[in-house]
Write a protein that holds these residues in place. Structure first.
Motif, PDB file in Angstrom:
ATOM      1  N   ALA A 167       0.845  -1.200   0.000  1.00  0.00           N
ATOM      2  CA  ALA A 167       0.000   0.000   0.000  1.00  0.00           C
ATOM      3  C   ALA A 167       0.872   1.239   0.000  1.00  0.00           C
ATOM      4  O   ALA A 167       1.819   1.359   0.769  1.00  0.00           O
ATOM      5  N   MET A 168       0.563   2.158  -0.913  1.00  0.00           N
ATOM      6  CA  MET A 168       1.329   3.383  -0.993  1.00  0.00           C
ATOM      7  C   MET A 168       0.410   4.528  -0.635  1.00  0.00           C
ATOM      8  O   MET A 168      -0.348   5.021  -1.458  1.00  0.00           O
ATOM      9  N   SER A 169       0.462   4.897   0.619  1.00  0.00           N
ATOM     10  CA  SER A 169      -0.423   5.955   1.095  1.00  0.00           C
ATOM     11  C   SER A 169       0.421   6.958   1.858  1.00  0.00           C
ATOM     12  O   SER A 169       1.562   6.683   2.231  1.00  0.00           O
ATOM     13  N   PRO A 170      -0.129   8.146   2.110  1.00  0.00           N
ATOM     14  CA  PRO A 170       0.669   9.187   2.776  1.00  0.00           C
ATOM     15  C   PRO A 170       1.129   8.810   4.177  1.00  0.00           C
ATOM     16  O   PRO A 170       2.098   9.398   4.666  1.00  0.00           O
ATOM     17  N   VAL A 171       0.467   7.861   4.811  1.00  0.00           N
ATOM     18  CA  VAL A 171       0.894   7.504   6.162  1.00  0.00           C
ATOM     19  C   VAL A 171       1.631   6.162   6.199  1.00  0.00           C
ATOM     20  O   VAL A 171       1.991   5.684   7.268  1.00  0.00           O
ATOM     21  N   ALA A 172       1.855   5.562   5.028  1.00  0.00           N
ATOM     22  CA  ALA A 172       2.632   4.318   4.980  1.00  0.00           C
ATOM     23  C   ALA A 172       4.118   4.660   4.987  1.00  0.00           C
ATOM     24  O   ALA A 172       4.526   5.739   4.563  1.00  0.00           O
ATOM     25  N   THR A 173       4.925   3.732   5.457  1.00  0.00           N
ATOM     26  CA  THR A 173       6.373   3.937   5.382  1.00  0.00           C
ATOM     27  C   THR A 173       7.094   2.604   5.261  1.00  0.00           C
ATOM     28  O   THR A 173       6.498   1.524   5.406  1.00  0.00           O
ATOM     29  N   ASN A 174       8.367   2.682   4.986  1.00  0.00           N
ATOM     30  CA  ASN A 174       9.291   1.554   4.986  1.00  0.00           C
ATOM     31  C   ASN A 174      10.687   2.171   5.018  1.00  0.00           C
ATOM     32  O   ASN A 174      10.815   3.394   5.133  1.00  0.00           O
ATOM     33  N   ILE A 175      11.728   1.330   4.950  1.00  0.00           N
ATOM     34  CA  ILE A 175      13.091   1.874   4.953  1.00  0.00           C
ATOM     35  C   ILE A 175      13.876   1.266   3.808  1.00  0.00           C
ATOM     36  O   ILE A 175      13.837   0.050   3.583  1.00  0.00           O
ATOM     37  N   HIS A 176      14.583   2.134   3.098  1.00  0.00           N
ATOM     38  CA  HIS A 176      15.587   1.683   2.134  1.00  0.00           C
ATOM     39  C   HIS A 176      16.959   1.975   2.731  1.00  0.00           C
ATOM     40  O   HIS A 176      17.212   3.089   3.206  1.00  0.00           O
ATOM     41  N   PHE A 177      17.818   0.959   2.705  1.00  0.00           N
ATOM     42  CA  PHE A 177      19.186   1.119   3.191  1.00  0.00           C
ATOM     43  C   PHE A 177      20.060   1.394   1.972  1.00  0.00           C
ATOM     44  O   PHE A 177      20.549   0.471   1.311  1.00  0.00           O
ATOM     45  N   HIS A 178      20.205   2.666   1.674  1.00  0.00           N
ATOM     46  CA  HIS A 178      20.772   3.103   0.396  1.00  0.00           C
ATOM     47  C   HIS A 178      22.245   2.718   0.280  1.00  0.00           C
ATOM     48  O   HIS A 178      23.071   3.114   1.100  1.00  0.00           O
ATOM     49  N   GLY A 179      22.549   1.977  -0.779  1.00  0.00           N
ATOM     50  CA  GLY A 179      23.934   1.603  -1.066  1.00  0.00           C
ATOM     51  C   GLY A 179      24.322   0.222  -0.589  1.00  0.00           C
ATOM     52  O   GLY A 179      25.324  -0.329  -1.034  1.00  0.00           O
ATOM     53  N   MET A 180      23.516  -0.350   0.313  1.00  0.00           N
ATOM     54  CA  MET A 180      23.887  -1.637   0.910  1.00  0.00           C
ATOM     55  C   MET A 180      23.552  -2.792  -0.051  1.00  0.00           C
ATOM     56  O   MET A 180      22.504  -2.797  -0.678  1.00  0.00           O
ATOM     57  N   THR A 181      24.453  -3.775  -0.081  1.00  0.00           N
ATOM     58  CA  THR A 181      24.172  -4.966  -0.877  1.00  0.00           C
ATOM     59  C   THR A 181      23.557  -6.027   0.033  1.00  0.00           C
ATOM     60  O   THR A 181      24.159  -7.057   0.311  1.00  0.00           O
ATOM     61  N   VAL A 182      22.364  -5.707   0.539  1.00  0.00           N
ATOM     62  CA  VAL A 182      21.616  -6.696   1.322  1.00  0.00           C
ATOM     63  C   VAL A 182      20.419  -7.117   0.474  1.00  0.00           C
ATOM     64  O   VAL A 182      19.976  -6.376  -0.401  1.00  0.00           O
ATOM     65  N   PRO A 183      19.892  -8.327   0.684  1.00  0.00           N
ATOM     66  CA  PRO A 183      18.878  -8.854  -0.225  1.00  0.00           C
ATOM     67  C   PRO A 183      17.613  -7.983  -0.264  1.00  0.00           C
ATOM     68  O   PRO A 183      17.186  -7.435   0.757  1.00  0.00           O
ATOM     69  N   PRO A 184      16.985  -7.895  -1.469  1.00  0.00           N
ATOM     70  CA  PRO A 184      15.757  -7.107  -1.613  1.00  0.00           C
ATOM     71  C   PRO A 184      14.541  -7.898  -1.170  1.00  0.00           C
ATOM     72  O   PRO A 184      13.641  -8.168  -1.974  1.00  0.00           O
TER      73      PRO A 184
END
Ligand SMILES: [Cu+2]
Length: 625
Positions: A167-184
């Motif tokens: 769900a992509m809504s204004p109150v949804a969130t998640n984290i991207h660990f920018h640059g890290m080679t950890v599994p998607p």
């Protein structure tokens, strides 16, 4: 200089205004306990979340959270707060009230991060707050129009599982660990499906920093498609350091280190006249996003203000933040451009004269790393950083009594880009009693193990693909209509990123190396970024370059109708790491562009798996190796 003159990789700085379009303090002590009281505060609309220091303040370091016995446990709560002018602040908050801590781990360490979503205020402020009066801008305090995308198409019924909700809504969130080679994958670094809501219990991120993760500066930020820009612009970002850069570069042993996070934000004084110390610039133009358009002079109203570790440096006078150093002290500066849309072009001036800065790492990777033939340090007098880019460099502090400044010089973002003028960021003040930075690199580092695979630049790519950035007016006959943003694999049909599509734009095999040519067919800069891996820039506008080091974000120069060919970069893409297996995204890191659809997906198949049958039709070109 020769190897690095292209680092900024911007178009020529000197050009006349040729506008082709007439369009467009960390005092969070109230939050000491985020248990029931935090929950109650979260629903209190009068509570001022995410307080910020005043302009002109001392640049404080973000709080450091260090792994212990191989584990780092972190509890973060994401808050937002809508200010009177309609702009929205965001912050990652610790229980002690500190914002945006720096996460410090060693290769092989386990990160266990619990994220609680307490977003409430954003819904009424979508569309940005710094659009200016007289340009169809929203009235401060009034609900603003939706951005130039169809948000409702992304609103899906909320599933109970944050891992599959999407769900992509204004109150949804998640984290991207920018640059890290950890599994998607969920709970690690997935942004395609992971969607956390305020109704969820704390969500657990849990992964090991890969043993072979290069030591350097990474960062974390939300990555909900359609809503990434407001969150990052509002301040939702922080640094992550993989420790051990001095193991890759022993010359850094024992140096004090300083983390500087430079963010952009809505203008604090959008209606102020320019400083009298500046030349008069041509008439102000506003672009489609309501931002000040590039006027090509290096002066005038910026599209966004900047801050240094949250100390704002607002237009029009840019009162510098203050960095205190011992006289002449040598330090390692780790600078993150956490801006949503603003390019940086950093320089340190003593009495107005540019000083030499010793670059030792770019985008989290030491220059001389993984078999790279690059020297371990390269001295330059300015450093360009696209949004999301990082540079780690050695700075020699000013002698006592010598006035010194950290500045960002103007960046020519193109006739379709935003205005990014010259401005001061911070005074560097030499004082014998200046406090030492909190962190010091090891004095006797153990060298890193030798690389286990050939240097990326020496590997033959298995194929070459071409992708291109482009923009189109929704109504070509109406220059005031919204702009659509595309990042297209050559041969496919340009269209905005579709979060509901299950067909990746590109499929590759883990274990391979490819060359990607990224063209820019639009009149403004874009910053190409891909999750999960690094790449090497091997050619610029078709001309080979010798910049044998890794990046995860690169500027792509803009197109002008006077050019015979589209500007481009050629990147050697490294899919050799098994952690790249899975489906993830590549996109423009100017986040309004990403939110509006300038993004695509890639699936990296396990090395042993057979590739699926080729789909037929015009959109199947170039989908498979
Ligand atoms: Cu872009």
């Amino acid at each position: 200089m020769s190897a690095f003159c292209s680092y900024l990789r911007c178009a020529p700085a000197a050009h006349v205004a040729r506008l082709t379009k007439d369009r467009f303090a960390m005092s969070c002590l109230l939050v000491l306990a985020l248990g029931l009281s935090g929950r109650a505060l979260a629903t209190d609309p009068t509570h001022e979340w995410c307080p910020r220091p005043s302009s002109g303040g001392v640049v404080a370091e973000p709080e450091d959270l260090r792994s212990q016995n191989g584990v780092l446990r972190v509890d973060l709560t994401l808050h937002d707060f809508r200010e009177k002018d309609g702009s929205v602040r965001y912050c990652y908050l610790l229980h002690d009230g500190a914002q945006s801590p720096t996460l410090r781990l060693h290769p092989g360490d386990l990160l266990i991060l619990h994220l609680t979503d307490r977003l409430v205020a954003y819904e009424t402020a979508v569309g940005g707050a710094n659009a200016l009066p007289g340009h169809g801008a929203p009235v401060a305090g009034a609900p603003a129009p939706a951005p130039a995308m169809n948000m409702t198409m992304h609103m899906q019924p909320a599933s109970s599982d944050p891992c599959t909700r999407g769900a992509m809504s204004p109150v949804a969130t998640n984290i991207h660990f920018h640059g890290m080679t950890v599994p998607p994958v969920c709970h690690e670094d997935d942004v395609l499906k992971t969607s956390i809501l305020p109704s969820d219990p704390p969500f657990e991120y849990r992964f090991r920093i890969p043993k072979n993760e290069p030591p350097g500066l990474y960062w974390y930020h939300p990555h909900i498609h359609g809503f990434t820009e407001p969150a990052v612009l509002g301040g939702a970002s922080g640094a992550l350091i993989v420790e051990g850069i001095e193991r890759a570069n022993p010359a850094l042993a024992g140096l004090p280190e300083r983390v500087l996070v430079i963010r952009d934000q809505d203008l604090l004084n959008p209606n102020a006249p320019p400083s009298k110390s500046e030349p008069v610039v041509p008439k102000l133009f506003i672009d489609h996003d309501g931002d000040s358009a590039n006027n090509g002079t290096g002066f005038g109203l910026p599209a966004k203000d900047l801050s240094v570790n949250f100390v704002p440096v607002p237009y029009p006078d840019y009162p510098p933040a203050r960095i205190m150093m011992r006289p002449g002290e040598r330090q390692l500066w780790r600078v993150l451009n956490a801006s949503a849309i603003t390019y940086l072009n950093l320089a340190v001036l003593f009495r107005g004269a540019p000083q030499q800065l010793g670059i030792v790492g770019i985008d989290g990777v030491p220059l001389h790393y993984g078999g790279s033939p690059a020297p371990p340090i390269v001295w330059v007098d300015h450093i360009g950083l696209p949004p999301a880019g990082r540079a780690e460099f050695v700075v020699n502090g000013p002698p006592l009594g010598v006035p010194a400044l950290l500045v960002t010089r103007t960046v020519d973002t193109g006739p379709g880009g935003e205005n990014d003028p010259n401005r001061t960021l911070a005074s560097i003040i030499a004082r014998s009693d200046a406090p030492e930075p909190r962190s010091v690199l090891q004095s006797h580092p153990k060298p890193l193990p030798p690389p286990t695979q050939p240097w990326l630049g020496d590997v033959q790519p298995v194929r070459v693909r071409k992708l291109y950035f482009s923009e189109k007016l929704q109504n070509p006959n109406d220059p005031t209509s919204a702009v659509e943003f595309y990042l297209t694999v050559d041969g496919q049909t340009p269209k905005p990123f579709d979060p509901n599509s299950t067909m990746p734009n590109i499929v590759v095999k883990q274990g391979t190396v490819e060359d990607w040519i990224i063209e820019n067919r639009s009149p403004e800069l874009h910053a190409f970024h891909i999750h999960q891996l690094h790449f090497e820039l091997v050619a610029w506008n078709g001309v080979p370059v010798h910049e044998p080091f890794l990046r995860d974000t690169v500027n792509v120069p803009y197109y002008s109708s006077r050019m015979l060919t589209y500007p481009s970069v050629r990147l050697r893409m490294d899919f050799r790491d098994p952690n790249t297996v899975g489906t993830f995204v590549f996109h423009c890191h100017l986040l309004d562009h990403e939110d509006a659809g300038m993004m695509g997906t890639i699936r990296v198949e396990p090395a042993a798996a057979p590739l699926p049958a080729l789909p037929t039709g015009p959109e199947s070109n170039n989908v498979h190796p």
